[in-house]
Design a protein around this motif. Structure first.
Motif, PDB file in Angstrom:
ATOM      1  N   LEU A  47       0.750  -1.298   0.031  1.00  0.00           N
ATOM      2  CA  LEU A  47      -0.066   0.158   0.116  1.00  0.00           C
ATOM      3  C   LEU A  47       0.942   1.216   0.055  1.00  0.00           C
ATOM      4  O   LEU A  47       0.655   2.125  -0.676  1.00  0.00           O
ATOM      5  CB  LEU A  47      -0.931   0.099   1.240  1.00  0.00           C
ATOM      6  N   ILE A  48       1.853   1.093   0.706  1.00  0.00           N
ATOM      7  CA  ILE A  48       2.750   2.471   0.759  1.00  0.00           C
ATOM      8  C   ILE A  48       3.632   2.639  -0.574  1.00  0.00           C
ATOM      9  O   ILE A  48       3.464   3.663  -0.894  1.00  0.00           O
ATOM     10  CB  ILE A  48       3.793   2.336   1.966  1.00  0.00           C
ATOM     11  N   GLU A  49       4.065   1.504  -1.255  1.00  0.00           N
ATOM     12  CA  GLU A  49       4.414   1.792  -2.515  1.00  0.00           C
ATOM     13  C   GLU A  49       3.654   2.391  -3.408  1.00  0.00           C
ATOM     14  O   GLU A  49       4.021   2.988  -4.098  1.00  0.00           O
ATOM     15  CB  GLU A  49       5.242   0.437  -2.671  1.00  0.00           C
ATOM     16  N   ARG A  50       2.550   1.773  -3.430  1.00  0.00           N
ATOM     17  CA  ARG A  50       1.364   2.393  -4.528  1.00  0.00           C
ATOM     18  C   ARG A  50       1.061   3.901  -4.357  1.00  0.00           C
ATOM     19  O   ARG A  50       0.903   4.515  -5.237  1.00  0.00           O
ATOM     20  CB  ARG A  50       0.224   1.465  -4.352  1.00  0.00           C
ATOM     21  N   ALA A  51       1.223   3.995  -2.735  1.00  0.00           N
ATOM     22  CA  ALA A  51       0.633   5.373  -2.576  1.00  0.00           C
ATOM     23  C   ALA A  51       1.737   6.314  -2.775  1.00  0.00           C
ATOM     24  O   ALA A  51       1.341   7.434  -3.295  1.00  0.00           O
ATOM     25  CB  ALA A  51       0.545   5.542  -0.710  1.00  0.00           C
ATOM     26  N   ARG A 139       2.482   7.065  12.833  1.00  0.00           N
ATOM     27  CA  ARG A 139       2.352   5.720  13.367  1.00  0.00           C
ATOM     28  C   ARG A 139       0.886   5.554  13.223  1.00  0.00           C
ATOM     29  O   ARG A 139      -0.279   6.031  13.328  1.00  0.00           O
ATOM     30  CB  ARG A 139       2.212   5.846  14.967  1.00  0.00           C
ATOM     31  N   ILE A 140       0.521   4.232  12.262  1.00  0.00           N
ATOM     32  CA  ILE A 140      -0.413   3.856  11.651  1.00  0.00           C
ATOM     33  C   ILE A 140      -1.126   2.636  12.343  1.00  0.00           C
ATOM     34  O   ILE A 140      -0.233   1.686  12.607  1.00  0.00           O
ATOM     35  CB  ILE A 140      -0.535   3.697  10.125  1.00  0.00           C
ATOM     36  N   LYS A 141      -2.330   2.470  12.851  1.00  0.00           N
ATOM     37  CA  LYS A 141      -2.659   1.326  13.507  1.00  0.00           C
ATOM     38  C   LYS A 141      -2.985   0.057  12.444  1.00  0.00           C
ATOM     39  O   LYS A 141      -3.211   0.359  11.381  1.00  0.00           O
ATOM     40  CB  LYS A 141      -3.952   1.351  14.270  1.00  0.00           C
ATOM     41  N   ALA A 142      -2.246  -0.944  12.542  1.00  0.00           N
ATOM     42  CA  ALA A 142      -2.478  -2.100  11.849  1.00  0.00           C
ATOM     43  C   ALA A 142      -3.949  -2.914  11.987  1.00  0.00           C
ATOM     44  O   ALA A 142      -4.629  -2.861  12.789  1.00  0.00           O
ATOM     45  CB  ALA A 142      -1.613  -3.205  11.965  1.00  0.00           C
ATOM     46  N   LYS A 143      -4.639  -2.632  10.689  1.00  0.00           N
ATOM     47  CA  LYS A 143      -5.830  -3.212  10.351  1.00  0.00           C
ATOM     48  C   LYS A 143      -6.191  -3.496   9.029  1.00  0.00           C
ATOM     49  O   LYS A 143      -5.490  -2.912   8.306  1.00  0.00           O
ATOM     50  CB  LYS A 143      -7.031  -2.178  10.901  1.00  0.00           C
ATOM     51  N   ASN A 144      -7.018  -4.431   8.751  1.00  0.00           N
ATOM     52  CA  ASN A 144      -7.282  -5.007   7.511  1.00  0.00           C
ATOM     53  C   ASN A 144      -8.329  -3.686   6.633  1.00  0.00           C
ATOM     54  O   ASN A 144      -9.103  -2.880   7.507  1.00  0.00           O
ATOM     55  CB  ASN A 144      -8.389  -6.232   7.344  1.00  0.00           C
ATOM     56  N   GLY A 145      -8.228  -3.760   5.522  1.00  0.00           N
ATOM     57  CA  GLY A 145      -9.238  -2.778   4.808  1.00  0.00           C
ATOM     58  C   GLY A 145      -8.821  -1.423   4.602  1.00  0.00           C
ATOM     59  O   GLY A 145      -9.516  -0.387   4.252  1.00  0.00           O
ATOM     60  N   TYR A 146      -7.413  -0.882   4.831  1.00  0.00           N
ATOM     61  CA  TYR A 146      -7.101   0.365   4.572  1.00  0.00           C
ATOM     62  C   TYR A 146      -7.158   0.520   3.091  1.00  0.00           C
ATOM     63  O   TYR A 146      -6.914  -0.229   2.276  1.00  0.00           O
ATOM     64  CB  TYR A 146      -5.494   0.604   4.984  1.00  0.00           C
ATOM     65  N   THR A 147      -7.583   1.625   2.468  1.00  0.00           N
ATOM     66  CA  THR A 147      -7.621   2.046   1.207  1.00  0.00           C
ATOM     67  C   THR A 147      -6.247   2.790   0.871  1.00  0.00           C
ATOM     68  O   THR A 147      -5.792   3.364   1.608  1.00  0.00           O
ATOM     69  CB  THR A 147      -8.824   2.873   0.976  1.00  0.00           C
ATOM     70  N   LEU A 148      -5.892   2.740  -0.541  1.00  0.00           N
ATOM     71  CA  LEU A 148      -4.760   3.589  -0.994  1.00  0.00           C
ATOM     72  C   LEU A 148      -4.916   4.996  -0.625  1.00  0.00           C
ATOM     73  O   LEU A 148      -3.925   5.632  -0.199  1.00  0.00           O
ATOM     74  CB  LEU A 148      -4.880   3.277  -2.418  1.00  0.00           C
ATOM     75  N   ALA A 149      -6.228   5.474  -0.860  1.00  0.00           N
ATOM     76  CA  ALA A 149      -6.439   6.997  -0.599  1.00  0.00           C
ATOM     77  C   ALA A 149      -6.185   7.498   1.031  1.00  0.00           C
ATOM     78  O   ALA A 149      -5.781   8.385   1.187  1.00  0.00           O
ATOM     79  CB  ALA A 149      -7.848   7.374  -0.727  1.00  0.00           C
ATOM     80  N   GLU A 150      -6.480   6.490   1.976  1.00  0.00           N
ATOM     81  CA  GLU A 150      -6.498   6.729   3.126  1.00  0.00           C
ATOM     82  C   GLU A 150      -4.992   6.689   3.608  1.00  0.00           C
ATOM     83  O   GLU A 150      -4.424   7.643   4.319  1.00  0.00           O
ATOM     84  CB  GLU A 150      -7.011   5.641   4.102  1.00  0.00           C
ATOM     85  N   ILE A 151      -4.255   6.085   3.178  1.00  0.00           N
ATOM     86  CA  ILE A 151      -2.733   5.774   3.267  1.00  0.00           C
ATOM     87  C   ILE A 151      -2.052   7.080   2.644  1.00  0.00           C
ATOM     88  O   ILE A 151      -1.314   7.705   3.238  1.00  0.00           O
ATOM     89  CB  ILE A 151      -1.944   4.466   2.896  1.00  0.00           C
ATOM     90  N   ARG A 152      -2.349   7.241   1.366  1.00  0.00           N
ATOM     91  CA  ARG A 152      -1.768   8.355   0.665  1.00  0.00           C
ATOM     92  C   ARG A 152      -2.075   9.747   1.326  1.00  0.00           C
ATOM     93  O   ARG A 152      -1.323  10.649   1.599  1.00  0.00           O
ATOM     94  CB  ARG A 152      -2.468   8.516  -0.723  1.00  0.00           C
ATOM     95  N   GLU A 153      -3.372  10.052   1.743  1.00  0.00           N
ATOM     96  CA  GLU A 153      -3.764  11.102   2.861  1.00  0.00           C
ATOM     97  C   GLU A 153      -2.756  11.165   3.954  1.00  0.00           C
ATOM     98  O   GLU A 153      -2.523  12.286   4.335  1.00  0.00           O
ATOM     99  CB  GLU A 153      -5.158  11.096   3.116  1.00  0.00           C
ATOM    100  N   CYS A 154      -2.865  10.255   4.869  1.00  0.00           N
ATOM    101  CA  CYS A 154      -1.811  10.117   6.183  1.00  0.00           C
ATOM    102  C   CYS A 154      -0.535  10.751   5.505  1.00  0.00           C
ATOM    103  O   CYS A 154       0.098  11.393   6.520  1.00  0.00           O
ATOM    104  CB  CYS A 154      -1.797   8.747   6.576  1.00  0.00           C
ATOM    105  N   ILE A 155       0.256  10.065   4.834  1.00  0.00           N
ATOM    106  CA  ILE A 155       1.458  10.333   4.143  1.00  0.00           C
ATOM    107  C   ILE A 155       1.531  11.828   3.872  1.00  0.00           C
ATOM    108  O   ILE A 155       2.500  12.431   4.405  1.00  0.00           O
ATOM    109  CB  ILE A 155       1.962   9.487   3.220  1.00  0.00           C
TER     110      ILE A 155
END
Length: 199
Positions: A47-51, A139-155
């Motif tokens: 997910l990070i690599e795609r974001a 620091r991101i809590k590990a959970k299933n179902g993160y979307t690419l948009a959520e990870i990108r926004e966090c970064i």
């Protein structure tokens, strides 16, 4: 002549014992791990690599001591203490500039159940060290179902200072700010009175 033979045989025996002892010290009791990352870490890495796309390189499990260096004027006792604390800490993922591999951001995956190596509680030493070095820490809590948009926004939220330095996010100029209408501090009189004039 007999003494020479006894000495040579004793030397041979000592050599054999030394070789046997060195073999036990040099044995390597290791096997290859079947997986370098857990399933959650693998998914998160993808997910990070795609974001971040082609803008950054993602390094995994980087020691804190490899990200930071001591200031030159640090006294010896404080330096030793800091190096000792930093030596056994690591960051799960580090975003680096693609051209020169300069660290840009540190990302830690946090497990709610307190999995080994992933503290649920914030590590104040790690946060303080990264803040001092001006490396944003997420620091991101590990959970299933993160979307690419959520990870990108966090970064991207943590990358705002970098984006401003790159000129990709403009600063708000003083004349672009909305005008604030100031009220006068002097008391005002009503234009017409509500009382009837007495004749």
């Amino acid at each position: 002549m007999e003494i020479a033979i006894i000495l040579i045989s004793a030397l041979i025996c000592m050599s054999v014992v030394a070789i046997k002892l060195s073999d036990t010290k040099l044995s390597f009791p290791f096997a290859m791990k079947k997986q370098l990352f857990t399933a959650a870490e693998r998914q998160f890495l993808m997910l990070i690599e795609r974001a971040v796309g082609n803008e950054f390189r993602v390094l995994c499990r980087v020691r804190l001591i490899d990200l930071l260096s001591l200031k030159t004027d640090t006294n010896k006792k404080l330096a030793n203490s800091a190096l000792l604390k930093a030596g056994n800490k690591h960051i799960d993922f580090v975003l680096c500039d693609k051209n020169d591999l300069t660290p840009v951001m540190a990302i830690d995956l946090v497990y709610g159940a307190g999995k080994d190596g992933h503290n649920v509680q914030r590590d104040f030493f790690v946060n303080g060290a990264l803040d001092t070095a001006s490396i944003p820490h997420v620091r991101i809590k590990a959970k299933n179902g993160y979307t690419l948009a959520e990870i990108r926004e966090c970064i991207e939220t943590k990358l705002i200072p970098l984006r401003r330095r790159q000129g990709k996010i403009p600063f708000v100029a003083a004349n672009d700010r909305p005008e604030v209408i100031k009220r006068s501090t002097k008391p005002t009189r009503p234009l017409s009175t509500s009382r009837k004039a007495v004749a």
